[in-house]
Design a protein around this motif. Structure first.
Motif, PDB file in Angstrom:
ATOM      1  N   GLN A  38      53.224 121.607 -43.094  1.00 37.10           N
ATOM      2  CA  GLN A  38      53.862 120.555 -43.888  1.00 37.10           C
ATOM      3  C   GLN A  38      54.181 121.049 -45.297  1.00 37.10           C
ATOM      4  N   ARG A  39      53.246 121.812 -45.888  1.00 41.13           N
ATOM      5  CA  ARG A  39      53.502 122.367 -47.226  1.00 41.13           C
ATOM      6  C   ARG A  39      54.675 123.332 -47.188  1.00 41.13           C
ATOM      7  N   ARG A  40      54.715 124.175 -46.157  1.00 42.12           N
ATOM      8  CA  ARG A  40      55.805 125.144 -46.051  1.00 42.12           C
ATOM      9  C   ARG A  40      57.149 124.430 -45.916  1.00 42.12           C
ATOM     10  N   ALA A  41      57.200 123.413 -45.073  1.00 43.72           N
ATOM     11  CA  ALA A  41      58.452 122.670 -44.879  1.00 43.72           C
ATOM     12  C   ALA A  41      58.889 121.989 -46.179  1.00 43.72           C
ATOM     13  N   ALA A  42      57.948 121.403 -46.897  1.00 46.13           N
ATOM     14  CA  ALA A  42      58.279 120.732 -48.155  1.00 46.13           C
ATOM     15  C   ALA A  42      58.753 121.736 -49.202  1.00 46.13           C
ATOM     16  N   LEU A  43      58.069 122.867 -49.291  1.00 50.50           N
ATOM     17  CA  LEU A  43      58.474 123.901 -50.249  1.00 50.50           C
ATOM     18  C   LEU A  43      59.852 124.455 -49.905  1.00 50.50           C
ATOM     19  N   GLU A  44      60.089 124.671 -48.632  1.00 46.49           N
ATOM     20  CA  GLU A  44      61.391 125.184 -48.202  1.00 46.49           C
ATOM     21  C   GLU A  44      62.507 124.196 -48.533  1.00 46.49           C
ATOM     22  N   ALA A  45      62.257 122.914 -48.311  1.00 45.14           N
ATOM     23  CA  ALA A  45      63.267 121.898 -48.613  1.00 45.14           C
ATOM     24  C   ALA A  45      63.518 121.795 -50.120  1.00 45.14           C
ATOM     25  N   ARG A  46      62.466 121.915 -50.892  1.00 45.71           N
ATOM     26  CA  ARG A  46      62.578 121.752 -52.347  1.00 45.71           C
ATOM     27  C   ARG A  46      63.124 122.997 -53.031  1.00 45.71           C
ATOM     28  N   LEU A  47      62.810 124.159 -52.495  1.00 45.84           N
ATOM     29  CA  LEU A  47      63.137 125.412 -53.187  1.00 45.84           C
ATOM     30  C   LEU A  47      64.286 126.190 -52.558  1.00 45.84           C
ATOM     31  N   LYS A  48      65.167 125.513 -51.870  1.00 39.44           N
ATOM     32  CA  LYS A  48      66.299 126.206 -51.237  1.00 39.44           C
ATOM     33  C   LYS A  48      66.975 127.133 -52.249  1.00 39.44           C
ATOM     34  N   ARG A  49      67.116 128.370 -51.820  1.00 36.42           N
ATOM     35  CA  ARG A  49      67.813 129.400 -52.609  1.00 36.42           C
ATOM     36  C   ARG A  49      67.113 129.767 -53.923  1.00 36.42           C
ATOM     37  N   LYS A  50      65.905 129.272 -54.165  1.00 33.32           N
ATOM     38  CA  LYS A  50      65.207 129.633 -55.404  1.00 33.32           C
ATOM     39  C   LYS A  50      64.192 130.750 -55.184  1.00 33.32           C
ATOM     40  N   VAL A  51      63.743 130.924 -53.952  1.00 35.68           N
ATOM     41  CA  VAL A  51      62.826 132.009 -53.625  1.00 35.68           C
ATOM     42  C   VAL A  51      63.317 132.707 -52.372  1.00 35.68           C
ATOM     43  N   LYS A  52      62.801 133.899 -52.133  1.00 32.15           N
ATOM     44  CA  LYS A  52      63.170 134.637 -50.921  1.00 32.15           C
ATOM     45  C   LYS A  52      62.526 133.976 -49.708  1.00 32.15           C
ATOM     46  N   ALA A  53      63.182 134.087 -48.573  1.00 31.96           N
ATOM     47  CA  ALA A  53      62.719 133.434 -47.345  1.00 31.96           C
ATOM     48  C   ALA A  53      61.285 133.817 -46.984  1.00 31.96           C
ATOM     49  N   GLU A  54      60.918 135.058 -47.183  1.00 32.56           N
ATOM     50  CA  GLU A  54      59.575 135.505 -46.820  1.00 32.56           C
ATOM     51  C   GLU A  54      58.482 134.974 -47.763  1.00 32.56           C
ATOM     52  N   GLN A  55      58.864 134.387 -48.885  1.00 32.46           N
ATOM     53  CA  GLN A  55      57.878 133.881 -49.836  1.00 32.46           C
ATOM     54  C   GLN A  55      57.361 132.483 -49.491  1.00 32.46           C
ATOM     55  N   TYR A  56      58.016 131.768 -48.588  1.00 29.87           N
ATOM     56  CA  TYR A  56      57.569 130.415 -48.250  1.00 29.87           C
ATOM     57  C   TYR A  56      56.162 130.400 -47.661  1.00 29.87           C
ATOM     58  N   ASP A  57      55.851 131.394 -46.808  1.00 28.61           N
ATOM     59  CA  ASP A  57      54.505 131.462 -46.239  1.00 28.61           C
ATOM     60  C   ASP A  57      53.467 131.720 -47.320  1.00 28.61           C
ATOM     61  N   LEU A  58      53.773 132.611 -48.237  1.00 29.96           N
ATOM     62  CA  LEU A  58      52.858 132.899 -49.339  1.00 29.96           C
ATOM     63  C   LEU A  58      52.633 131.665 -50.199  1.00 29.96           C
ATOM     64  N   LEU A  59      53.698 130.957 -50.524  1.00 28.82           N
ATOM     65  CA  LEU A  59      53.579 129.752 -51.341  1.00 28.82           C
ATOM     66  C   LEU A  59      52.793 128.660 -50.616  1.00 28.82           C
ATOM     67  N   ALA A  60      52.991 128.553 -49.311  1.00 31.39           N
ATOM     68  CA  ALA A  60      52.230 127.567 -48.536  1.00 31.39           C
ATOM     69  C   ALA A  60      50.744 127.907 -48.569  1.00 31.39           C
ATOM     70  N   ASP A  61      50.405 129.190 -48.519  1.00 29.02           N
ATOM     71  CA  ASP A  61      49.006 129.608 -48.606  1.00 29.02           C
ATOM     72  C   ASP A  61      48.440 129.361 -49.999  1.00 29.02           C
ATOM     73  N   LEU A  62      49.212 129.660 -51.028  1.00 26.99           N
ATOM     74  CA  LEU A  62      48.753 129.478 -52.406  1.00 26.99           C
ATOM     75  C   LEU A  62      48.535 128.010 -52.764  1.00 26.99           C
ATOM     76  N   SER A  63      49.233 127.125 -52.091  1.00 23.34           N
ATOM     77  CA  SER A  63      49.121 125.693 -52.409  1.00 23.34           C
ATOM     78  C   SER A  63      48.133 124.970 -51.492  1.00 23.34           C
ATOM     79  N   SER A  64      47.301 125.716 -50.783  1.00 22.59           N
ATOM     80  CA  SER A  64      46.310 125.129 -49.883  1.00 22.59           C
ATOM     81  C   SER A  64      45.401 124.155 -50.620  1.00 22.59           C
ATOM     82  N   GLY A  65      45.207 122.974 -50.027  1.00 25.30           N
ATOM     83  CA  GLY A  65      44.331 121.964 -50.626  1.00 25.30           C
ATOM     84  C   GLY A  65      45.010 121.061 -51.632  1.00 25.30           C
ATOM     85  N   LEU A  66      46.275 121.303 -51.929  1.00 25.46           N
ATOM     86  CA  LEU A  66      46.997 120.481 -52.895  1.00 25.46           C
ATOM     87  C   LEU A  66      47.790 119.391 -52.184  1.00 25.46           C
ATOM     88  N   SER A  67      47.910 118.265 -52.840  1.00 21.59           N
ATOM     89  CA  SER A  67      48.756 117.189 -52.324  1.00 21.59           C
ATOM     90  C   SER A  67      50.202 117.514 -52.663  1.00 21.59           C
TER      91      SER A  67
END
Length: 105
Positions: A38-67
């Motif tokens: 869910q975090r990955r999908a939300a980040l991907e929807a919010r950050l279109k074209r702002k980060v590289k495609a491979e960074q979504y997994d990293l960002l989803a991991d870094l935001s673990s436990g956050l609402s």
């Protein structure tokens, strides 16, 4: 007397509210902390074209436990910092690695 009044409240500290307050609510809707997908999908929807495609997994991991609201707050803080160049960070991933989100107890 509440009459026809509609009262909407939100908190991330519901356990600290007095039982008398809880009794006044007709309906309580709880939202759980989002899982990794869910975090990955939300980040991907919010950050279109702002980060590289491979960074979504990293960002989803870094935001673990956050609402979602905490993730949104972190993105807004990062965005403002980058606009003013006050942080020294050059991209969102770098800022998220070094971000600290705290909530008061």
């Amino acid at each position: 007397y509440w009459g026809d009044c509609i009262f909407i409240a939100a908190t991330n500290m519901g356990e600290s509210l007095d039982a008398a307050i809880w009794r006044r609510f007709d309906k309580v809707i709880e939202f759980q902390i989002p899982d990794r997908a869910q975090r990955r999908a939300a980040l991907e929807a919010r950050l279109k074209r702002k980060v590289k495609a491979e960074q979504y997994d990293l960002l989803a991991d870094l935001s673990s436990g956050l609402s979602f609201s905490e993730i949104r707050m972190a993105m807004e803080c990062e965005s403002r910092a980058l606009r003013t160049q006050a942080s020294g960070y050059t991209n969102f991933t770098q800022a998220m690695r070094n971000a600290t989100i705290t909530t008061s107890a």
